[in-house]
Design a protein around this motif. Structure first.
Motif, mmCIF file in Angstrom:
data_model
loop_
_atom_site.group_PDB
_atom_site.id
_atom_site.type_symbol
_atom_site.label_atom_id
_atom_site.label_comp_id
_atom_site.label_asym_id
_atom_site.label_seq_id
_atom_site.Cartn_x
_atom_site.Cartn_y
_atom_site.Cartn_z
ATOM 1 N N TYR A 22 79.627 53.629 8.090
ATOM 2 C CA TYR A 22 79.794 54.476 7.810
ATOM 3 C C TYR A 22 78.702 55.857 8.787
ATOM 4 O O TYR A 22 77.680 56.365 7.606
ATOM 5 C CB TYR A 22 78.440 54.145 6.937
ATOM 6 N N GLU A 23 78.790 55.113 9.258
ATOM 7 C CA GLU A 23 77.567 56.163 10.640
ATOM 8 C C GLU A 23 77.721 58.273 9.945
ATOM 9 O O GLU A 23 76.831 58.941 10.097
ATOM 10 C CB GLU A 23 78.147 56.193 12.002
ATOM 11 N N GLU A 24 79.065 58.742 9.246
ATOM 12 C CA GLU A 24 79.296 59.586 9.460
ATOM 13 C C GLU A 24 78.314 60.324 8.144
ATOM 14 O O GLU A 24 77.827 61.063 7.514
ATOM 15 C CB GLU A 24 80.226 60.045 8.913
ATOM 16 N N PHE A 25 77.979 59.042 7.189
ATOM 17 C CA PHE A 25 76.858 59.579 5.948
ATOM 18 C C PHE A 25 75.587 59.245 6.458
ATOM 19 O O PHE A 25 75.648 59.091 4.948
ATOM 20 C CB PHE A 25 78.049 58.473 5.525
ATOM 21 N N TRP A 28 73.528 61.378 4.234
ATOM 22 C CA TRP A 28 73.891 61.361 3.043
ATOM 23 C C TRP A 28 72.923 59.333 2.531
ATOM 24 O O TRP A 28 71.931 59.736 1.551
ATOM 25 C CB TRP A 28 74.871 61.035 2.206
ATOM 26 N N ILE A 29 73.157 58.812 3.051
ATOM 27 C CA ILE A 29 72.544 57.512 2.664
ATOM 28 C C ILE A 29 70.891 57.057 2.774
ATOM 29 O O ILE A 29 70.402 56.619 2.401
ATOM 30 C CB ILE A 29 73.106 55.807 3.252
ATOM 31 N N SER A 30 70.073 58.149 3.215
ATOM 32 C CA SER A 30 68.999 58.285 3.892
ATOM 33 C C SER A 30 68.429 58.450 2.443
ATOM 34 O O SER A 30 67.253 58.501 1.869
ATOM 35 C CB SER A 30 68.853 59.110 4.990
ATOM 36 N N ILE A 31 69.161 59.452 2.146
ATOM 37 C CA ILE A 31 68.720 60.411 0.067
ATOM 38 C C ILE A 31 67.572 58.996 0.047
ATOM 39 O O ILE A 31 67.095 58.675 -1.039
ATOM 40 C CB ILE A 31 69.435 61.184 -0.025
ATOM 41 N N LEU A 87 68.925 57.067 10.973
ATOM 42 C CA LEU A 87 69.241 57.757 9.473
ATOM 43 C C LEU A 87 70.039 58.717 9.818
ATOM 44 O O LEU A 87 70.154 59.384 9.744
ATOM 45 C CB LEU A 87 69.134 56.718 7.972
ATOM 46 N N TRP A 88 68.861 58.894 10.152
ATOM 47 C CA TRP A 88 68.434 60.884 10.635
ATOM 48 C C TRP A 88 68.885 61.291 11.809
ATOM 49 O O TRP A 88 68.482 62.574 12.621
ATOM 50 C CB TRP A 88 66.730 61.177 10.314
#
Length: 318
Positions: A22-25, A28-31, A87-88
């Motif tokens: 899910y690297e491309e997300f 979004w996952i960090s939110i 994540l960022w």
């Protein structure tokens, strides 16, 4: 010589893992992770502020609750810093010495939290079984000693593990399974005999978590025995209600902790997502849920939170 130095530099660097597949997300996952962390920090800081500023809460139970909030934040902060770096897309690299320090802090404060929960169980035992001697037994001086002893008891046994890690060569993949450093994750990358670390680590876990959980269980046996002797049903329920928050805090720490240990020991070949999910649950759930549970179940903390949010309404009500 140049090759040796280059190898040494490479071996001192590890690479953290985000959410595989899910690297491309990641952004979004960090939110949700960020929101959960903000909730945890806000809740624990609010409890610390309320306990510090409200003279009515200068009692043993609330001092131990403040200790729990401190250990919750100290346990999660090192992991959250490196998680957001991954994540960022800031950096996946982490130097060996930073990794060891992070591992030391995470393990130390997870053990310390277990010790604090044992101390809170003893606090409930004294409050229910010896209420007239409560203030004289649990003095502020004794509580401070308990806090220092819990921290030293958790930190000192980890030193032999850290010392041995400094002498291990790491010639396998330097990619860690999580977005932060854990001892069991690092030793699997070592090209050396790690039996001491594995056995000693299991002994430390058994002695610290095992003794704490056994102590909590025995304490609640005595509490239950004392509660059952209370004549009125209302009295029994009131006594048990004072333990409800603590029982939830124990389950919140131990259930994810046991889950992480089981996954690492017996599900090594399961999906990486399972390992990562359990590891983050282990560090994120206690700091987020403990303040919520104590705010809901403890009237004084609930009033303090309400006073922070709506001070004018609280003053008018008073």
């Amino acid at each position: 010589m140049a090759t040796s130095n280059s190898s040494s530099i490479v071996s001192s660097t590890f690479y953290l893992t985000g959410i595989p597949g899910y690297e491309e997300f990641h952004h979004w996952i960090s939110i949700p992770f960020c929101l959960l962390y903000i909730v945890g920090i806000t809740g624990n800081c609010s409890i610390l502020h309320i306990v510090r500023t409200d003279p009515r809460l200068h009692e043993p139970m609330y001092y131990f609750l403040a200790m729990l909030s401190l250990t919750d934040m100290a346990m999660s902060l090192p992991a959250m810093v490196s998680l957001f770096r991954v994540l960022w897309s800031i950096s996946r690299e982490i130097q060996f010495n930073i990794c060891v320090i992070q591992m030391f802090l995470i393990h130390t404060f997870s053990f310390t939290e277990s010790s604090v929960l044992l101390a809170m169980a003893l606090d409930r035992y004294v409050a229910i079984c010896h209420p007239l001697r409560y203030a004289t037994i649990l003095t502020p001086k004794l509580i401070a000693k308990i806090g220092i002893a819990a921290l030293l008891r958790s930190a000192i046994p980890l030193i032999p593990l850290l010392v041995r890690l400094a002498f291990f060569p790491f010639c396998h993949s330097h990619v860690l399974s999580h977005s932060y450093c854990l001892h069991q994750d690092i030793i699997r990358l070592a090209c050396a005999d790690v039996r001491f670390n594995v056995i000693y680590g299991m002994v430390v876990i058994t002695m610290l978590w095992g003794m704490d959980s056994l102590g909590i269980l025995i304490t609640y046996v005595f509490i239950l025995h004392s509660v059952l002797r209370i004549a009125s049903r209302e009295g029994r329920l009131k006594a048990l209600n004072t333990c409800a928050s603590h029982i939830c805090a124990v389950l919140i720490l131990y259930v994810p902790m046991i889950g992480v240990s089981i996954v690492h020991r017996f599900a090594k070949h399961s999906s990486p997502f399972v390992h990562i999910f359990m590891a983050h649950i282990y560090l994120m759930v206690p700091p987020v849920l403990n303040p919520i549970i104590y705010s809901v179940k403890t009237k004084q903390i609930r009033q303090g939170i309400f006073h922070l949010i709506c001070p004018h309404k609280m003053n008018s009500a008073m």
